[in-house]
Design an enzyme around this catalytic site. Structure first.
Site, PDB file in Angstrom:
ATOM      1  N   HIS A 306      31.943  78.599  49.316  1.00  0.00           N
ATOM      2  CA  HIS A 306      31.909  78.202  50.725  1.00  0.00           C
ATOM      3  C   HIS A 306      31.896  76.677  50.854  1.00  0.00           C
ATOM      4  CE1 HIS A 306      30.064  78.667  54.953  1.00  0.00           C
ATOM      5  NE2 HIS A 306      29.919  77.373  54.678  1.00  0.00           N
ATOM      6  N   GLU A 307      30.953  76.046  50.158  1.00  0.00           N
ATOM      7  CA  GLU A 307      30.812  74.597  50.284  1.00  0.00           C
ATOM      8  C   GLU A 307      32.002  73.851  49.693  1.00  0.00           C
ATOM      9  OE1 GLU A 307      28.634  73.319  52.190  1.00  0.00           O
ATOM     10  OE2 GLU A 307      27.588  75.203  52.492  1.00  0.00           O
ATOM     11  N   HIS A 310      34.912  73.321  51.990  1.00  0.00           N
ATOM     12  CA  HIS A 310      34.777  72.324  53.051  1.00  0.00           C
ATOM     13  C   HIS A 310      35.409  70.979  52.686  1.00  0.00           C
ATOM     14  CE1 HIS A 310      32.443  74.455  55.945  1.00  0.00           C
ATOM     15  NE2 HIS A 310      31.303  74.488  55.272  1.00  0.00           N
ATOM     16  N   ASP A 319      33.089  75.453  60.043  1.00  0.00           N
ATOM     17  CA  ASP A 319      32.141  76.548  60.263  1.00  0.00           C
ATOM     18  C   ASP A 319      32.258  76.998  61.708  1.00  0.00           C
ATOM     19  OD1 ASP A 319      30.899  76.722  57.674  1.00  0.00           O
ATOM     20  OD2 ASP A 319      29.864  74.841  58.124  1.00  0.00           O
ATOM     21  N   TYR A 322      29.187  82.395  61.447  1.00  0.00           N
ATOM     22  CA  TYR A 322      28.379  82.705  60.267  1.00  0.00           C
ATOM     23  C   TYR A 322      28.109  84.202  60.192  1.00  0.00           C
ATOM     24  CZ  TYR A 322      27.322  77.689  59.993  1.00  0.00           C
ATOM     25  OH  TYR A 322      27.413  76.320  59.881  1.00  0.00           O
TER      26      TYR A 322
END
Length: 356
Positions: A306-307, A310, A319, A322
């Site tokens: 996920h990170e 980015h 984002d 969520y």
């Protein structure tokens, strides 16, 4: 997030700091700050003109500062890069909402130059970049008169303002400098404020994230379009599919061969992790990360995917929703946005429950 509203609600958005007011609605105004002229500061206001109390998700507004890419900032028609943090959070909890009674407002001053690359200065156009469904939690258990559909369909981004910023020195990290450094310690880990136990957990998590990314890359490179893809990214479209495939090839390359710095100083229990998209490959781990399993839904390994997505040099995701429910709903309602949402990438790679 569940969305239930009392009565029919229409949103009104201020244009250039003025209000195009609709009766019995919410109103958003943006305006350049008169007290902070020249430094890129705007004034944000969300006013409840309905007859009911509404609940606003704090992190989708600037009332607690900027922890997400909340505004579209452009100059001469070209988008300005967001340089602030992007967070992976737990699903919204009651304490993450602020109550807004009829007649009350949320107000904030935002120094955009601290979060957007406005170094060269000049005139900028600013729009609020969030949809109603991302900001408002309704309060009624029944949907009267199509209120839910009316609220969710309204475009909160209609408002805009102009703001001037003076030119400033180069204060942001340069992505090119990271590109020149990553090969020196390829695939390595360095740590800030991490205990021996957490260092070990991060090694395991990164190895598992590489396995996740490799599996995802192989699936997409093989051209599979099964329910695993459509559940998280929506109906098949060759252009969107190509974008997701490129994302996961880049994610795999980053996780398997780039030098990462893990910072364990964050303790926020409502946050898994965050990064600054222009600063690869620094990842800040928070309280929820250490409570998560190594693999599976909302796992440590999935969080690293996920990170990593980015970072602007990887996939430039944002984002916009969520949790699995919101991510899947986004894939159904707006596939073009789903392929830019970090949680959709995470849930695709975690593939739990498994889909073909």
């Amino acid at each position: 997030m569940h969305k239930l509203f009392a009565g029919f609600v229409v949103l009104a958005v201020g244009i250039l700091g003025s209000s195009a007011v609709y009766s019995a609605g919410l109103e958003i105004t943006l305006s350049a700050s008169a007290e902070n002229a020249g430094d890129g500061t705007i004034e944000y206001s969300l006013i409840n003109q309905t007859g009911s109390t509404v609940h606003v998700l704090r992190w989708q507004t600037p009332i607690d500062g900027i922890t997400n890419d909340l505004f579209d900032v452009s100059q001469n028609g070209e988008s300005v890069t967001y340089v602030g943090p992007l967070y992976k959070r737990v699903a919204p909890r009651p304490e993450d909402f602020v109550e807004l009674k009829p007649g009350e407002s949320l107000d904030a001053k935002v120094d955009l130059s601290a979060w957007y690359d406005m170094r060269k200065g000049g005139q900028y156009e600013v729009r609020y970049a969030r949809e109603a469904r991302e900001v408002i939690k309704e309060v009624m258990a029944a949907d009267r008169g199509g209120a839910r559909a009316g609220v969710e369909a309204f475009d909160m981004r209609r408002g805009s303002t102009q703001v001037y910023a003076d030119s400033s020195p180069d204060v942001f990290d340069d992505e090119d400098s990271f590109r020149s450094q990553v090969g020196l310690l390829a695939g390595s880990n360095s740590y800030v404020s991490c205990s021996t136990t957490r260092k070990s957990q991060l090694v395991t998590a990164r190895n598992s994230s590489i396995t996740y990314a490799s599996n995802s890359r192989n699936y997409l490179n093989a051209g599979y379009t099964g329910s695993r893809y459509t559940w998280w990214f929506g109906s098949y479209n060759s252009s969107r599919y190509s974008t997701v495939r490129t994302h996961f090839n880049n994610i795999y390359t980053a996780l398997s061969s780039r030098a990462y710095t893990f910072n364990c100083s964050c303790s926020d229990s409502g946050t898994y992790a965050y990064v600054y998209p222009t600063q690869p490959y620094k990842v800040y781990l928070c309280g929820a990360f250490w409570l998560a399993p190594n693999t599976g839904t909302d796992s440590r390994a999935g969080t690293l995917v996920h990170e990593t997505s980015h970072f602007n040099v990887v996939a430039r995701t944002g984002d916009y929703g969520y949790g699995q429910t919101n991510a899947h709903n986004l894939a159904v309602s707006n596939p073009a946005k789903a392929i830019t949402n970090a949680d959709n990438h995470e849930y695709f790679t975690e593939n739990n429950p498994a889909r073909n």
